[in-house]
Enzyme design. Structure first.
Site, PDB file in Angstrom:
ATOM      1  N   ALA A  95      18.991  46.186  50.666  1.00 36.23           N
ATOM      2  CA  ALA A  95      17.886  46.835  50.846  1.00 36.23           C
ATOM      3  C   ALA A  95      17.779  48.190  50.046  1.00 36.23           C
ATOM      4  O   ALA A  95      18.768  48.655  49.821  1.00 36.23           O
ATOM      5  CB  ALA A  95      17.516  47.157  52.423  1.00 36.23           C
ATOM      6  N   GLY A 134      21.036  43.437  52.138  1.00 36.04           N
ATOM      7  CA  GLY A 134      20.045  42.620  52.072  1.00 36.04           C
ATOM      8  C   GLY A 134      20.296  41.552  50.801  1.00 36.04           C
ATOM      9  O   GLY A 134      19.752  40.371  50.798  1.00 36.04           O
ATOM     10  N   GLU A 137      22.020  38.676  52.100  1.00 35.56           N
ATOM     11  CA  GLU A 137      21.122  37.869  52.979  1.00 35.56           C
ATOM     12  C   GLU A 137      20.296  37.166  52.207  1.00 35.56           C
ATOM     13  O   GLU A 137      19.931  35.853  52.557  1.00 35.56           O
ATOM     14  CB  GLU A 137      20.482  38.757  53.838  1.00 35.56           C
ATOM     15  CG  GLU A 137      21.463  39.642  54.924  1.00 35.56           C
ATOM     16  CD  GLU A 137      20.530  40.638  55.682  1.00 35.56           C
ATOM     17  OE1 GLU A 137      20.163  41.612  55.197  1.00 35.56           O
ATOM     18  OE2 GLU A 137      20.472  40.379  56.873  1.00 35.56           O
ATOM     19  N   GLU A 157      25.964  47.035  56.009  1.00 34.17           N
ATOM     20  CA  GLU A 157      25.053  48.110  56.906  1.00 34.17           C
ATOM     21  C   GLU A 157      25.571  48.898  57.929  1.00 34.17           C
ATOM     22  O   GLU A 157      25.121  49.920  58.183  1.00 34.17           O
ATOM     23  CB  GLU A 157      24.113  46.831  57.491  1.00 34.17           C
ATOM     24  CG  GLU A 157      22.756  46.217  56.727  1.00 34.17           C
ATOM     25  CD  GLU A 157      23.503  44.747  55.775  1.00 34.17           C
ATOM     26  OE1 GLU A 157      24.704  44.878  55.838  1.00 34.17           O
ATOM     27  OE2 GLU A 157      22.759  44.202  55.293  1.00 34.17           O
TER      28      GLU A 157
HETATM   29  N1  3HC Z   1      19.256  51.429  47.588  1.00 35.76           N
HETATM   30  C1  3HC Z   1      18.861  52.517  46.971  1.00 35.76           C
HETATM   31  N2  3HC Z   1      19.591  53.366  45.894  1.00 35.76           N
HETATM   32  C2  3HC Z   1      20.746  52.671  45.744  1.00 35.76           C
HETATM   33  C3  3HC Z   1      21.353  51.733  46.506  1.00 35.76           C
HETATM   34  C4  3HC Z   1      20.501  50.967  47.481  1.00 35.76           C
HETATM   35  N3  3HC Z   1      20.957  50.038  48.376  1.00 35.76           N
HETATM   36  N4  3HC Z   1      22.769  51.301  46.088  1.00 35.76           N
HETATM   37  C5  3HC Z   1      23.011  52.303  45.224  1.00 35.76           C
HETATM   38  N5  3HC Z   1      21.746  53.006  44.983  1.00 35.76           N
HETATM   39  C6  3HC Z   1      21.910  54.029  44.026  1.00 35.76           C
HETATM   40  C7  3HC Z   1      22.523  55.175  44.275  1.00 35.76           C
HETATM   41  O1  3HC Z   1      22.342  56.102  45.105  1.00 35.76           O
HETATM   42  C8  3HC Z   1      22.841  55.620  42.920  1.00 35.76           C
HETATM   43  O2  3HC Z   1      21.760  56.619  42.562  1.00 35.76           O
HETATM   44  P1  3HC Z   1      21.818  57.891  41.613  1.00 35.76           P
HETATM   45  O3  3HC Z   1      22.335  57.626  40.375  1.00 35.76           O
HETATM   46  O4  3HC Z   1      20.456  58.489  41.603  1.00 35.76           O
HETATM   47  O5  3HC Z   1      22.802  58.980  42.254  1.00 35.76           O
HETATM   48  C9  3HC Z   1      22.905  54.309  41.961  1.00 35.76           C
HETATM   49  O6  3HC Z   1      22.187  53.684  42.829  1.00 35.76           O
HETATM   50  C10 3HC Z   1      24.201  53.844  41.559  1.00 35.76           C
HETATM   51  O7  3HC Z   1      25.018  53.884  42.672  1.00 35.76           O
HETATM   52  P2  3HC Z   1      26.526  53.889  42.681  1.00 35.76           P
HETATM   53  O8  3HC Z   1      26.773  55.531  42.074  1.00 35.76           O
HETATM   54  O9  3HC Z   1      27.064  53.967  44.077  1.00 35.76           O
HETATM   55  O10 3HC Z   1      26.837  53.086  41.669  1.00 35.76           O
HETATM   56  P3  3HC Z   1      28.404  52.347  41.790  1.00 35.76           P
HETATM   57  O11 3HC Z   1      28.336  51.273  40.502  1.00 35.76           O
HETATM   58  O12 3HC Z   1      29.652  53.052  41.865  1.00 35.76           O
HETATM   59  O13 3HC Z   1      28.367  51.307  43.200  1.00 35.76           O
HETATM   60  C11 3HC Z   1      27.271  49.717  44.933  1.00 35.76           C
HETATM   61  C12 3HC Z   1      27.279  50.264  43.306  1.00 35.76           C
HETATM   62  C13 3HC Z   1      28.403  49.196  45.000  1.00 35.76           C
HETATM   63  C14 3HC Z   1      26.367  48.782  44.618  1.00 35.76           C
HETATM   64  C15 3HC Z   1      27.035  50.997  45.666  1.00 35.76           C
HETATM   65  O14 3HC Z   1      25.703  51.689  45.162  1.00 35.76           O
HETATM   66  C16 3HC Z   1      26.774  50.592  47.122  1.00 35.76           C
HETATM   67  O15 3HC Z   1      27.720  50.282  47.715  1.00 35.76           O
HETATM   68  N6  3HC Z   1      25.580  50.624  47.449  1.00 35.76           N
HETATM   69  C17 3HC Z   1      24.993  50.344  48.738  1.00 35.76           C
HETATM   70  C18 3HC Z   1      25.102  48.942  49.326  1.00 35.76           C
HETATM   71  C19 3HC Z   1      24.748  48.868  50.692  1.00 35.76           C
HETATM   72  O16 3HC Z   1      24.972  49.634  51.569  1.00 35.76           O
HETATM   73  N7  3HC Z   1      23.842  47.881  50.968  1.00 35.76           N
HETATM   74  C20 3HC Z   1      23.314  47.514  52.162  1.00 35.76           C
HETATM   75  C21 3HC Z   1      21.964  48.364  52.147  1.00 35.76           C
HETATM   76  S1  3HC Z   1      21.238  48.218  53.632  1.00 35.76           S
HETATM   77  C22 3HC Z   1      20.611  46.667  53.851  1.00 35.76           C
HETATM   78  O17 3HC Z   1      20.666  46.002  53.076  1.00 35.76           O
HETATM   79  C23 3HC Z   1      19.881  46.394  55.113  1.00 35.76           C
HETATM   80  C24 3HC Z   1      19.104  44.945  55.057  1.00 35.76           C
HETATM   81  O18 3HC Z   1      20.258  44.171  56.064  1.00 35.76           O
HETATM   82  C25 3HC Z   1      18.058  44.854  55.751  1.00 35.76           C
END
Ligand code: 3HC
Ligand code: NAI
Length: 733
Positions: A95, A134, A137, A157
């Site tokens: 998400a 997501g 998912e 999450e």
């Molecule tokens: N939403 C918005 N922005 C995101 C994002 C997300 N899910 N994931 C990463 N970003 C952004 C970061 O803030 C960063 O932004 P910036 O350049 O402005 O600082 C940019 O993307 C790059 O991220 P990283 O520096 O972390 O890049 P990496 O290549 O090192 O890692 C990644 C990539 C493994 C995808 C890592 O970013 C990550 O783990 N992201 C989060 C994943 C996550 O937690 N997903 C679950 C979200 S909650 C959800 O899905 C709810 C659902 O169940 C309803």
């Protein structure tokens, strides 16, 4: 528990190598939509490419485009199957975290997943890079999944205070069984493509390197087999042994009671998975939704999302706008004690060669032995092979002559915490280092500018303050001196990147960001100790707040001698108006330095790692109270915490005000990654905002009535509190 049987998967033969479909052999007949999800038809396959840099997060625009693409494919008679894939390095990272807390926009992600699953035409997801949250998912709502090598699949999450809220808690157990699904959701860990296949989360592994090639090849095979939609909601095999599944849920519930202490979302994850077993699918989805909304509204979610972005913000520093890192191929380390050896391991682990210089052969042998010990333990625990141990140690050389450092691009000094010794070392480094080499000190408190004065090139000097154990702790304070050049700073940040550490830029002052603030709230703790709270009460209160250990357990672990030496150094310049609590000195005078001497604030009989309260320490404290003329009074847990945290926040405000830290969120990262501040509270600055700054200021003013010299409100805190602003407002600035 046995792995669930694969769920009604038609056997899909792999094509012979060389016969895989390629984009060249396919006729591309359509190129309709643009935007966050683009569609292209390859003969009878509609390819939907999610293209929303940097990580294809599921923003409202992505969701809308995806939903439209699925809807249009239903009525387009030319389309027999739909292939979902991501542009760039990832499938979908989850998400869009930036949308949390804002008014929700249609289509909602759970509805989009249901729409995908309901498709009358088979939907295939080709997974490469991150397929997280997501994103996974969406993939689980698709009918078939193929993963490329290097794919990372996970439901992280929980790290953001959430649960998978788009059907993940209901679909993952149906694919993997409750235990594996709970493991994925409660740890937030990523599975490799191989592990995901073994767990039943994906149906096939691709040999292709390109997700389009892989997805098309796999879809073609499915079409050749006349494979139709196969809906995860209908998968029954993995949950068929209801009793075993419920037992796995019970076991997880029991486990998190201790491992997820203080956290809000893990118990709700377990509840949602229980619903997956006990309730019909649609009801389970409603249960999941209700639990997800509870998590979304929780302060923990806000704090954990803050921490996520704060950690990515620290690398945004002025120097990196104008300069690039210098060459960084060979690293020298001076000093092979606790820190020098730990830093050596961190650098070796990153694949760089290390030269360690010590005072004499005996000290060098001890330094080398410390490095070897770390690797021996890793081999013993099965974390690395003995070949890997040998490969890493092969990059290590030792010397007793500074000339051995002549080839190093970066030299990190980690000798005794003594200005004269450090200056003597830097004078030597100035002599032997090659032009352009970066010279770093790991000092905890000393003045980096003064250390740099021992060289002819202070532009090359900076502080690189590691935390113990240096091969494990993520935090690296990059201390920028008066003359430090921007490319020297950039090299410090580059080292952090290579070592996978979290760098935080700090200015020069006694203790930089972390230790300076620590010294002040530790002082508040010492004053409470003299005024009536026992060190055990204080530690218990701080643990109840969410720290893994209290300040006195921490002092015992680090060794009381370090703080004692610092106090002696500062004695001559100490403000006589400031109260000085002598209890820690009384323990040090007896040689009670903590764990390493078997006793400190606690007793550690027979090398125990867990301390027990010591009546002798309580007697010493009583004596000190009498000597200081203090009548002890009771402190509740709230009393302890409000003083401890107010002292921390107030000094943090001073650190910001003086420009030692660039932004409040950097201070949060220092405390989260270096000092055990509970992540679900977001760090001291975020926490202060959540408590409300006027309240903290009022507390400080109240405490000032008893000790105005210590409790001086920071001008920044006063300015923010009195103008209704927060520390967070300074992050955005
Ligand atoms: N939403 C918005 N922005 C995101 C994002 C997300 N899910 N994931 C990463 N970003 C952004 C970061 O803030 C960063 O932004 P910036 O350049 O402005 O600082 C940019 O993307 C790059 O991220 P990283 O520096 O972390 O890049 P990496 O290549 O090192 O890692 C990644 C990539 C493994 C995808 C890592 O970013 C990550 O783990 N992201 C989060 C994943 C996550 O937690 N997903 C679950 C979200 S909650 C959800 O899905 C709810 C659902 O169940 C309803
Ligand atoms: P230590 O006492 O374990 O090791 C210091 C080492 O430096 C000894 O092995 C000594 O032989 C060597 N040494 C002394 N003078 C030398 C010289 N002229 N040339 C080569 N080697 C020399 O100390 P520790 O704990 O490793 O600390 C080192 C530095 O790191 C200090 O500045 C300390 O403040 C800082 N630091 C310590 C942390 C900790 O938790 N121990 C955390 C962060 C920083």
């Amino acid at each position: 528990m046995a792995r669930p049987a694969p769920f009604a998967l038609p056997p899909v033969p792999r094509p012979a190598r060389g016969q895989e479909a390629t984009t060249e052999t396919l006729s591309m007949t359509d190129s309709a939509s643009t935007g966050a999800a683009q569609t292209r038809r390859y003969e009878d396959i509609l390819v939907v490419v999610i293209d929303h840099p940097p990580v294809n997060a599921l923003s409202a625009a992505v969701r809308r485009d995806l939903s439209n693409a699925i809807a249009e494919a239903q009525t387009d008679t030319r389309v027999r199957a739909i292939l979902l894939m991501g542009a760039g390095k990832n499938f979908i990272a989850g998400a869009d975290i930036r949308e949390f807390g804002k008014p929700p926009q249609q289509p909602l992600l759970p509805d989009l997943c249901n729409q995908i699953e309901a498709s009358a035409k088979p939907v295939i997801a080709a997974l490469h890079g991150a397929a997280l949250g997501g994103g996974l998912e969406i993939a689980m709502a698709a009918h078939y999944r193929v993963a490329l090598a290097g794919a990372k699949l996970g439901l992280p999450e929980v790290n953001l205070g959430l649960l998978p809220g788009a059907g993940g808690t209901q679909r993952a157990p149906r694919l993997m069984g409750a235990q594996a699904a709970l493991d994925l959701m409660l740890t937030g860990k990523h599975l490799s493509a191989d592990a995901a296949l073994a767990a039943g989360l994906v149906d096939a592994l691709a040999s292709e390197e390109d997700p389009l090639d892989a997805g098309l090849a796999y879809t073609r095979q499915l079409l050749a087999l006349n494979a139709g939609p196969r809906r995860t909601r209908d998968a029954a095999d993995a949950l068929s042994d209801r009793q075993a599944q419920l037992a796995a849920v019970d076991a997880a519930a029991e486990r998190i009671a201790t491992t997820a202490r203080g956290l809000f979302s893990p118990a709700r994850i377990v509840q949602a998975v229980r619903a997956a077993i006990e309730q019909p699918f649609d009801e389970g989805l409603r249960t999941e939704r209700a639990l997800f909304l509870q998590c979304l509204d929780s302060p923990q979610r806000a704090a954990l999302v803050h921490a996520f972005f704060a950690e990515r913000e620290t690398a945004k520093i002025p120097e990196l706008k104008e300069a690039r890192a210098r060459r960084l191929e060979r690293v020298g380390i001076v000093g092979g004690g606790t820190m020098g050896a730990g830093i050596a391991v961190a650098v070796l682990d990153a694949g760089l060669p290390v030269v360690m210089v010590e005072q004499d052969d005996a000290a060098l042998a001890r330094g080398r032995a410390r490095v070897e010990q770390v690797y021996d333990l890793l081999v013993k625990k099965g974390r690395i092979s003995s070949d890997e141990r040998a490969a890493r140690l092969a990059r290590f050389t030792g010397a007793t002559n500074y000339d051995a450092l002549g080839e190093a691009d970066l030299i990190i000094e980690a000798v005794f915490e003594d200005m004269a010794v450090k200056q003597a070392v830097f004078a030597q480094l100035d002599r032997v280092a090659k032009p352009g080499a970066v010279l770093a000190t790991n000092t905890s408190y000393l003045d980096v500018n003064q250390i740099a004065e021992a060289t002819r090139g202070p532009a090359d000097v900076l502080g690189l303050h590691f935390f113990s154990p240096a091969n494990i702790m993520k935090l690296l304070e990059v201390v920028v001196g008066r003359h430090t050049a921007p490319d020297t700073v950039a090299t410090g940040f580059e080292l952090a990147r290579r070592l996978r550490k979290t760098p935080v830029r700090a200015g020069v002052c006694d203790g930089f960001i972390g230790n300076r603030i620590l010294a002040v709230h530790r002082q508040a703790a010492d004053m409470m100790m003299e005024d009536g709270a026992s060190p055990y009460d204080i530690d218990a209160a701080v643990r109840a707040f969410g720290y893994p250990m209290g300040p006195y357990q921490m002092a015992d672990l680090a060794g009381g001698d370090i703080g004692w030496a610092t106090r002696k150094r500062r004695a001559a310049t100490r403000d006589p108006a400031l109260r000085y609590v002598q209890i820690p000195d009384r323990l040090c005078e007896r040689g009670w330095f903590g764990q390493k001497t078997g006793r400190g604030f606690y007793l550690y009989p027979d090398g125990a790692r867990q301390g027990t309260p010591d009546p002798d320490v309580l007697a010493i404290i009583d004596d000190e109270r009498r000597r200081a003329g203090v009548a002890p009074r009771p402190f509740t847990q709230d009393d302890i915490l409000s003083r401890y945290l107010a002292a921390m926040v107030n000094e943090a405000a001073n650190v910001l005000h003086q420009g030692i830290a660039l932004r409040p969120s950097d201070i949060d990262v220092v405390f989260l990654s270096g000092y055990g501040f509970p992540r679900y509270r977001g760090g001291p600055m975020h926490y202060a905002d959540s408590v409300d700054l006027p309240r903290i200021l009022a507390d400080i003013r109240g405490f000032a009535a008893e000790d105005p010299a210590f409790w001086k409100p920071s001008p920044l805190l006063v300015a923010l509190a009195e103008s209704g602003r927060s520390f967070g407002s300074l992050n955005a600035a």
